[in-house]
Scaffold this motif. Sequence first.
Motif, mmCIF file in Angstrom:
data_model
loop_
_atom_site.group_PDB
_atom_site.id
_atom_site.type_symbol
_atom_site.label_atom_id
_atom_site.label_comp_id
_atom_site.label_asym_id
_atom_site.label_seq_id
_atom_site.Cartn_x
_atom_site.Cartn_y
_atom_site.Cartn_z
ATOM 1 N N UNK A 276 0.814 -1.205 0.000
ATOM 2 C CA UNK A 276 0.000 0.000 0.000
ATOM 3 C C UNK A 276 0.848 1.255 0.000
ATOM 4 N N UNK A 277 1.937 1.237 0.768
ATOM 5 C CA UNK A 277 2.834 2.400 0.798
ATOM 6 C C UNK A 277 3.540 2.588 -0.539
ATOM 7 N N UNK A 278 3.920 1.481 -1.181
ATOM 8 C CA UNK A 278 4.564 1.575 -2.499
ATOM 9 C C UNK A 278 3.592 2.169 -3.519
ATOM 10 N N UNK A 279 2.350 1.711 -3.485
ATOM 11 C CA UNK A 279 1.358 2.196 -4.449
ATOM 12 C C UNK A 279 1.172 3.705 -4.362
ATOM 13 N N UNK A 280 1.287 4.257 -3.170
ATOM 14 C CA UNK A 280 1.145 5.709 -3.007
ATOM 15 C C UNK A 280 2.294 6.478 -3.653
ATOM 16 N N UNK A 281 3.387 5.803 -3.933
ATOM 17 C CA UNK A 281 4.549 6.441 -4.552
ATOM 18 C C UNK A 281 4.531 6.353 -6.080
ATOM 19 N N UNK A 282 3.530 5.654 -6.616
ATOM 20 C CA UNK A 282 3.436 5.445 -8.064
ATOM 21 C C UNK A 282 2.381 6.388 -8.646
ATOM 22 N N UNK B 259 8.563 -11.456 -6.986
ATOM 23 C CA UNK B 259 8.446 -11.774 -5.564
ATOM 24 C C UNK B 259 6.986 -11.765 -5.121
ATOM 25 N N UNK B 260 6.705 -12.378 -3.968
ATOM 26 C CA UNK B 260 5.352 -12.307 -3.424
ATOM 27 C C UNK B 260 5.009 -10.882 -3.001
ATOM 28 N N UNK B 261 5.999 -10.133 -2.529
ATOM 29 C CA UNK B 261 5.747 -8.718 -2.217
ATOM 30 C C UNK B 261 5.375 -7.954 -3.485
ATOM 31 N N UNK B 262 6.072 -8.255 -4.586
ATOM 32 C CA UNK B 262 5.730 -7.644 -5.864
ATOM 33 C C UNK B 262 4.298 -7.960 -6.283
ATOM 34 N N UNK B 263 3.851 -9.175 -5.985
ATOM 35 C CA UNK B 263 2.475 -9.550 -6.298
ATOM 36 C C UNK B 263 1.489 -8.686 -5.511
ATOM 37 N N UNK B 264 1.782 -8.465 -4.229
ATOM 38 C CA UNK B 264 0.922 -7.601 -3.423
ATOM 39 C C UNK B 264 0.968 -6.155 -3.921
ATOM 40 N N UNK B 265 2.122 -5.710 -4.402
ATOM 41 C CA UNK B 265 2.216 -4.364 -4.975
ATOM 42 C C UNK B 265 1.302 -4.251 -6.186
ATOM 43 N N UNK B 266 1.314 -5.269 -7.050
ATOM 44 C CA UNK B 266 0.433 -5.250 -8.220
ATOM 45 C C UNK B 266 -1.030 -5.134 -7.798
ATOM 46 N N UNK B 267 -1.412 -5.875 -6.766
ATOM 47 C CA UNK B 267 -2.793 -5.775 -6.270
ATOM 48 C C UNK B 267 -3.108 -4.363 -5.773
ATOM 49 N N UNK B 268 -2.153 -3.774 -5.087
ATOM 50 C CA UNK B 268 -2.366 -2.432 -4.540
ATOM 51 C C UNK B 268 -2.459 -1.372 -5.631
#
Length: 251
Positions: free
Chosen positions: A84-90, A101-110
């Motif tokens: 969620x924090x990464x998505x706010x930076x995009x 990565x699995x974190x990357x997968x969650x970033x895509x969802x966000x």
Amino acid sequence: MMKRQRRQHEIVALLAEGHFRGIGDLAEALSVSEETIRRELRVLEASGAVVRAHGAVRLAKVETEGSFATRLQRHAEAKQRIAGAVAELVADGQTLYIDASTTGHYVARALRDHQRLTVITNAVGVAAELGGRNENRVLLAGGELDYEYRACFDATARDYLAAFTPSLAILSVESVNLDHGFADYHVGEAAVCRMMIDRSRRTLIAVDQSKFDRHGTVQVAPLDGVDMLVTDAALDPDYAAALGEVEVVIA
């Protein structure tokens, strides 16, 4: 502190062949006392890096097995908060690389509510999350599929990815360590990440606190070799110092 960390790194290097080695053998190789070796091994054992038995020690087996779905659930809450924090930076319309990565997968969802993204990836799950919505453009690297990661890392995938220059590479790693920086266990994933760091204008590492102080296998980047770090807890002062001018965001 740094001297002790270097010594621990040297111990891990001596154990790289995977066999048990005696305490005396390690002490002789590093020109220190056996008590010094025992002290460092207590730290390494507590972190899960080594296993001791009857006056000898070996590297612990790295547990990378398990389905993608299983790994997706490990530290899921922290990963989702980081995503969620990464998505706010995009920004809408941005060109991104998102890793496998699995974190990357969650970033895509966000990022599912973002508009007109150009997403470069080698991960099937990332493409599925963002493709066909909000005028996004998804560029998916092909090649031989690694079923464990649901992604492609071979020469075909690398050749395809090498053509792009994203404005931001969003990566995660399996290890963050003061000695060897950001690292992975998967050789192919590490190679792709290194290449995309070189190809991208900016690099963001998204990693939860469970990855700190682990000993990785293949370096992805030195600690000060990226632009941003997004994590889920305040950094230890040693890490804050080692990151230098890297922008740190606490989710």
